[in-house]
Write a protein that holds these residues in place. Structure first.
Motif, PDB file in Angstrom:
ATOM      1  N   ARG A 381       0.882  -1.718  -0.130  1.00  0.00           N
ATOM      2  CA  ARG A 381      -0.460  -0.190  -0.264  1.00  0.00           C
ATOM      3  C   ARG A 381       0.705   0.999   0.020  1.00  0.00           C
ATOM      4  O   ARG A 381       0.702   2.047  -0.390  1.00  0.00           O
ATOM      5  CB  ARG A 381      -0.778  -0.031   1.237  1.00  0.00           C
ATOM      6  CG  ARG A 381      -1.316   1.226   1.407  1.00  0.00           C
ATOM      7  CD  ARG A 381      -2.580   1.216   2.760  1.00  0.00           C
ATOM      8  NE  ARG A 381      -1.331   1.452   4.043  1.00  0.00           N
ATOM      9  CZ  ARG A 381      -1.729   2.427   4.430  1.00  0.00           C
ATOM     10  NH1 ARG A 381      -1.626   3.255   3.767  1.00  0.00           N
ATOM     11  NH2 ARG A 381      -0.329   2.523   4.952  1.00  0.00           N
ATOM     12  N   ARG A 382       1.993   1.301   1.239  1.00  0.00           N
ATOM     13  CA  ARG A 382       2.824   2.561   0.849  1.00  0.00           C
ATOM     14  C   ARG A 382       3.532   2.717  -0.274  1.00  0.00           C
ATOM     15  O   ARG A 382       4.182   3.437  -0.881  1.00  0.00           O
ATOM     16  CB  ARG A 382       3.552   2.931   2.273  1.00  0.00           C
ATOM     17  CG  ARG A 382       2.728   2.227   3.454  1.00  0.00           C
ATOM     18  CD  ARG A 382       3.681   2.597   4.435  1.00  0.00           C
ATOM     19  NE  ARG A 382       4.430   3.389   4.909  1.00  0.00           N
ATOM     20  CZ  ARG A 382       4.449   5.050   5.434  1.00  0.00           C
ATOM     21  NH1 ARG A 382       2.833   4.946   5.964  1.00  0.00           N
ATOM     22  NH2 ARG A 382       5.640   5.819   5.595  1.00  0.00           N
ATOM     23  N   LEU A 383       4.110   0.925  -0.502  1.00  0.00           N
ATOM     24  CA  LEU A 383       4.697   1.768  -1.941  1.00  0.00           C
ATOM     25  C   LEU A 383       4.059   2.249  -2.600  1.00  0.00           C
ATOM     26  O   LEU A 383       4.915   2.688  -3.945  1.00  0.00           O
ATOM     27  CB  LEU A 383       5.777  -0.016  -2.584  1.00  0.00           C
ATOM     28  CG  LEU A 383       6.789  -0.770  -2.097  1.00  0.00           C
ATOM     29  CD1 LEU A 383       6.636  -1.565  -2.065  1.00  0.00           C
ATOM     30  CD2 LEU A 383       7.951   0.473  -2.084  1.00  0.00           C
ATOM     31  N   ARG A 384       2.913   1.304  -3.013  1.00  0.00           N
ATOM     32  CA  ARG A 384       1.558   1.798  -4.457  1.00  0.00           C
ATOM     33  C   ARG A 384       1.846   3.192  -4.366  1.00  0.00           C
ATOM     34  O   ARG A 384       1.367   4.833  -5.415  1.00  0.00           O
ATOM     35  CB  ARG A 384       0.762   1.097  -4.521  1.00  0.00           C
ATOM     36  CG  ARG A 384       0.941   0.213  -4.546  1.00  0.00           C
ATOM     37  CD  ARG A 384      -0.866  -0.213  -4.550  1.00  0.00           C
ATOM     38  NE  ARG A 384      -1.019  -2.345  -5.213  1.00  0.00           N
ATOM     39  CZ  ARG A 384      -1.027  -2.943  -4.657  1.00  0.00           C
ATOM     40  NH1 ARG A 384      -1.571  -2.070  -3.494  1.00  0.00           N
ATOM     41  NH2 ARG A 384      -1.039  -4.295  -5.018  1.00  0.00           N
ATOM     42  N   GLU A 385       1.435   3.773  -3.185  1.00  0.00           N
ATOM     43  CA  GLU A 385       1.164   5.831  -3.018  1.00  0.00           C
ATOM     44  C   GLU A 385       2.931   6.530  -3.243  1.00  0.00           C
ATOM     45  O   GLU A 385       2.852   7.601  -3.546  1.00  0.00           O
ATOM     46  CB  GLU A 385       0.922   5.989  -1.426  1.00  0.00           C
ATOM     47  CG  GLU A 385       1.066   7.019  -1.194  1.00  0.00           C
ATOM     48  CD  GLU A 385      -0.149   8.323  -1.802  1.00  0.00           C
ATOM     49  OE1 GLU A 385      -1.262   7.346  -2.265  1.00  0.00           O
ATOM     50  OE2 GLU A 385      -0.121   8.817  -2.020  1.00  0.00           O
ATOM     51  N   ALA A 386       3.747   5.754  -2.274  1.00  0.00           N
ATOM     52  CA  ALA A 386       5.356   6.310  -3.037  1.00  0.00           C
ATOM     53  C   ALA A 386       5.874   6.771  -4.264  1.00  0.00           C
ATOM     54  O   ALA A 386       6.149   7.391  -4.980  1.00  0.00           O
ATOM     55  CB  ALA A 386       6.217   5.249  -1.685  1.00  0.00           C
ATOM     56  N   ALA A 387       5.748   5.257  -5.484  1.00  0.00           N
ATOM     57  CA  ALA A 387       5.608   5.425  -6.305  1.00  0.00           C
ATOM     58  C   ALA A 387       4.248   6.545  -7.195  1.00  0.00           C
ATOM     59  O   ALA A 387       5.328   7.052  -8.229  1.00  0.00           O
ATOM     60  CB  ALA A 387       5.350   3.247  -7.165  1.00  0.00           C
TER      61      ALA A 387
END
Length: 398
Positions: A381-387
């Motif tokens: 979830r945080r990786l998607r938002e960061a990307a």
């Protein structure tokens, strides 16, 4: 800068600080993340720490040990039954046989094990080869042991593996030790068998002692992981360094170990007994459980890291930031040169404008110029938002 010169700038008490410590740079990671700590909404892809909690059965082993009153010192080398478990594991996984009584030393993390090895083996002025970009503590630790570091540049051209010809070019008289770290923090670089055999042949030719930091061995996604200590003629000139922080998500336990020739382990133990004395007994009890019953947990976490790696590397490339596929570790090392920004400017602006933290590549040495490191040891979830934020940042910067 001498201590007296430094004291004129920083106050009179600074005159007591040793010159080699005054000259030591602060960690580029810690300085940067002092800024991040003041931004609670930021998504951090910076710290090299699993987002998984230590598996319950390992935590329970530590709790049970505490309930049984296991609160004492241990043998300086560590609990014998832990050293036996380590020896058994190294035989099974790495095909290297070590005597638990004489050839294994339990340390406070692999960082302490590396420090012990350097302080026990380096005479003032000895030269130590290490490939770069590399873990932030290698170069300072060599300096603190009064050695002279000789960096060997690596590049994305061969996915940050070690080029034996480059190693030969960098070698010079006085080189005593070669430090290896595969898979590599921060690039995820690995080496294949043929390359490692060439490196081993060179070490034998030049009579080099090898320190092999294999803390990310279990997080190898492509191909086999091979330890240089397992190659013919190398066990007797290699100190194998490993720990539990990454594969078993046990960073807070601070537990690692070294294995090598008895005389070298004994020398490291001398330094260890006069500094740390021994590793914490509760951590040693937990490490026993990790080696006995922790492999299923390691595989489950590894599968998730692999999925996250594939996602983040794809998104970096899709955003116009070329990124090779790291074969190990949980770091992606992205090329940001086409943005026109240097790595520090990129990292600071990304943090200020989109609240995403990555580490400037030069924190890992000059060979990291033009790159940033992003850890994928955080949730999808945080990786998607960061990307998404990184992609928007790159588009707005054009």
């Amino acid at each position: 800068m001498s201590s007296s010169e430094h004291s004129n700038r920083t106050g009179d008490s600074a005159r007591f600080i040793a010159d080699h410590v005054i000259d030591l740079p602060r960690s580029g990671i810690r300085d940067f993340f002092a800024i991040v700590a003041k931004m609670p909404q930021a998504i951090s892809l910076g710290i090299g720490e699993p987002d998984f909690v230590t598996p319950w059965h390992i935590r329970e082993a530590a709790i049970f040990a505490l309930e049984r009153g296991k609160t004492s010192y241990t043998d300086n080398k560590g609990l014998l039954r832990l050293r036996k478990e380590i020896s058994k594991y190294l035989e099974q996984k790495f095909s290297i046989s070590y005597s638990p009584e004489e050839e294994v030393l339990v340390a406070v993390g692999v960082s302490e094990a590396m420090d012990l090895a350097l302080r026990a083996m380096v005479n003032p002025g000895d030269k130590v080869l290490f490939h770069q970009p590399c873990y932030v503590s290698y170069s300072p630790s060599i300096r603190l042991s009064h050695g002279v570091g000789i960096p060997i540049p690596t590049s994305a051209d061969n996915q940050f593996g070690l080029d034996p010809e480059q190693l030969r070019k960098c070698w010079e008289p006085g080189c005593k030790i070669l430090v290896l770290n595969f898979p590599t923090n921060p690039t995820g670089g690995t080496v294949d068998r043929e390359t490692l055999e060439q490196v081993a042949a060179f070490a034998r030719e030049k009579d080099l002692l090898v320190f092999s930091d294999e803390i990310y061995a279990e997080l190898t996604y492509e191909g086999e992981h091979l330890s240089i200590a397992s190659l013919p003629g190398m066990k007797e000139r290699t100190i194998f360094l490993h720990g539990f922080s990454k594969a078993y998500a046990m960073t807070g336990f601070r537990i690692g170990y070294a294995a090598g020739p008895a005389a070298l382990i004994e020398a490291m133990m001398k330094v260890h007994q006069y500094s740390m004395l021994c590793a914490p007994i509760l951590s040693q009890e937990a490490a026993c459980e990790a080696l006995r019953n922790g492999q299923d947990s390691v595989e489950k976490m590894k599968d998730q890291y692999r999925d996250r790696r594939d996602f983040l590397v794809h998104r970096f490339n899709e955003s116009g930031l070329p990124c090779h596929l790291p074969r190990g570790t949980f770091y992606a090392f992205a090329d940001i040169r086409q943005t026109g920004m240097d790595e520090m400017t990129f990292a600071k602006k990304l943090l200020e404008e989109e609240e995403v933290a990555v580490v400037p590549g030069t924190a890992f040495g000059e060979s990291g110029k033009g790159y940033v490191r992003a850890s994928f040891s955080t949730s999808f979830r945080r990786l998607r938002e960061a990307a998404d934020r990184i992609e928007r940042f790159v588009q707005n910067s054009q």
